[in-house]
Design a protein around this motif. Structure first.
Motif, short mmCIF file in Angstrom:
data_model
loop_
_atom_site.label_atom_id
_atom_site.label_comp_id
_atom_site.label_asym_id
_atom_site.label_seq_id
_atom_site.Cartn_x
_atom_site.Cartn_y
_atom_site.Cartn_z
N ASP A 7 -12.97 25.61 -29.58
CA ASP A 7 -13.14 26.67 -30.58
C ASP A 7 -12.84 26.04 -31.93
N SER A 10 -11.86 24.88 -39.41
CA SER A 10 -12.05 23.92 -40.49
C SER A 10 -10.96 22.85 -40.49
N SER A 13 -8.65 22.84 -34.30
CA SER A 13 -9.49 23.46 -33.28
C SER A 13 -8.68 23.65 -32.01
N THR A 32 -9.36 19.04 -36.34
CA THR A 32 -10.83 18.99 -36.19
C THR A 32 -11.39 17.62 -36.59
N GLU A 50 -19.31 26.52 -30.09
CA GLU A 50 -20.12 27.61 -30.62
C GLU A 50 -20.73 27.18 -31.94
N THR A 51 -21.94 27.67 -32.25
CA THR A 51 -22.59 27.29 -33.51
C THR A 51 -21.73 27.69 -34.71
N CYS A 52 -21.50 26.74 -35.59
CA CYS A 52 -20.78 26.96 -36.84
C CYS A 52 -21.02 25.73 -37.71
N SER A 53 -20.39 25.68 -38.87
CA SER A 53 -20.64 24.59 -39.81
C SER A 53 -20.29 23.24 -39.23
N GLU A 54 -19.21 23.18 -38.44
CA GLU A 54 -18.75 21.90 -37.90
C GLU A 54 -19.39 21.52 -36.58
N ALA A 55 -20.20 22.41 -35.99
CA ALA A 55 -20.64 22.23 -34.61
C ALA A 55 -21.47 20.96 -34.41
N ALA A 74 -24.24 31.60 -31.51
CA ALA A 74 -23.22 32.60 -31.81
C ALA A 74 -23.64 33.99 -31.33
N ASP A 90 -8.37 32.24 -30.93
CA ASP A 90 -8.95 30.92 -30.68
C ASP A 90 -8.70 30.49 -29.24
#
Length: 333
Positions: A7, A10, A13, A32, A50-55, A74, A90
């Motif tokens: 999970d 920024s 995780s 992270t 899960e799709t996100c900026s860091e994925a 997501a 989380d």
């Protein structure tokens, strides 16, 4: 094979590691930025994020470490139980993703290449500059209306000069806005030069730019969004992926077609529609425009523009797939 659910955050995780039998092996929080080091110490596993900026960055380091990667949309994770009963943490999210991964092979979104992500970033940052310039210039236009001044028409590069020419003196707070418009215009020009340079250096983009209305911005966005042409078996799949096909809301014997689905990238869809408008202005004798005018007579200008954008999406796909350039008329022998 172990299952590592992450999970992402920024800074830190949450990790949840299960064995192939579903037994919990490890739970911990981890920085992270150091996930690559952690994954390099693990045996080959399935990494779920899960799709996100860091994925996608984490997906890259996981693949480099020899792991299988699933980047779960997501929109799907809620149906898997994430956030159920109004409880979302989380730790709980990582537990659910790792448990589901042990039971089924979770679907994954396409992981774009670094080049594709870089091109998307270039286009989106150019768009951010354009939005900023529009916002600042609109503020100046609003102030001009309070002074009873109607600005002469012209393009953005001459905006500040036109304002100064119509006013004997400009207050400092307005002068700062004009300086910002000039600076943003300079930055946008530089960004567009970079996009044009990238497009001209890419053989695929050069072929796509032979289509009516398609310039460097449209070609780069299209190549970056599709990334790999073999992902799509037909042109219709591309049109559906970009949200340019009609939707449907049917039940039992009742069938109802709706407007376009607007799935996929809004920026690329908007760019294709703008390319359709440009083609109507600049390539009026093209067969595609003759077809568009027939649609326009039946359904109006806006519907015709979206229809041409859908045609362009299929056309660009075919040019890329076949390695050809646009030929408005069939070849004669």
């Amino acid at each position: 094979m172990d299952h590592i659910a992450v999970d992402l955050g920024s800074r830190e995780s949450q990790l949840c590691v299960r064995g192939s039998d579903g037994a919990m092996l490890e739970e911990r929080r981890y920085p992270t930025g150091m996930l690559g080091q952690y994954l390099a110490t693990r045996p080959k596993s399935r990494v779920v994020v899960e799709t996100c900026s860091e994925a996608f960055g984490v997906a890259d380091v996981a693949v480099a470490a020899g792991h299988e990667v699933r980047v779960v949309p997501a929109t799907l994770v809620r149906s898997l139980g994430v956030g159920a009963r109004r409880t979302k943490t989380d730790r709980r999210d990582a537990q659910i993703l790792s448990e589901v991964s042990c039971r089924i092979d979770l679907p994954s979104v396409h992981i774009p290449t670094p080049l594709s992500r870089e091109r998307k970033a270039m286009c989106s940052m150019r768009d951010a500059l354009v939005r900023s310039r529009t916002q600042v210039s609109n503020g100046v236009r609003g102030w001009l209306r309070t002074q009873g001044v109607r600005l002469a028409s012209g393009s953005f590069p001459t905006f500040a000069a036109r304002v100064r020419a119509q006013l004997p003196s400009v207050p400092p707070h307005v002068a700062r806005q004009l300086e910002m418009v000039e600076a943003l215009t300079h930055a946008i020009t530089a960004a567009e030069r970079d996009l044009a340079r990238q497009a001209k250096a890419d053989p695929t983009c050069r072929r796509l730019m032979t289509a009516p209305g398609v310039g460097p911005n449209t070609a780069l966005r299209f190549v970056a969004a599709l990334d790999a042409i073999d992902r799509f078996p037909t042109a219709h799949k591309v049109e559906a992926y970009l949200g340019l096909v009609p939707g449907e809301h049917s039940s039992a014997q009742k069938q109802r077609r709706t407007g376009i689905t607007k799935a996929g990238s809004p920026a690329l869809r908007h760019t294709l529609v703008q390319a359709a408008w440009a083609a109507q202005r600049c390539r009026r004798t093209d067969p595609l425009q003759r077809w568009a005018r027939a649609v326009q007579r039946r359904r109006g200008k806006r519907v015709a523009a979206v229809a041409v954008a859908r045609k362009l999406a299929g056309l660009l796909y075919a040019l890329w797939r076949d390695g050809t350039t646009y030929a408005p008329e069939p070849a004669t022998t």
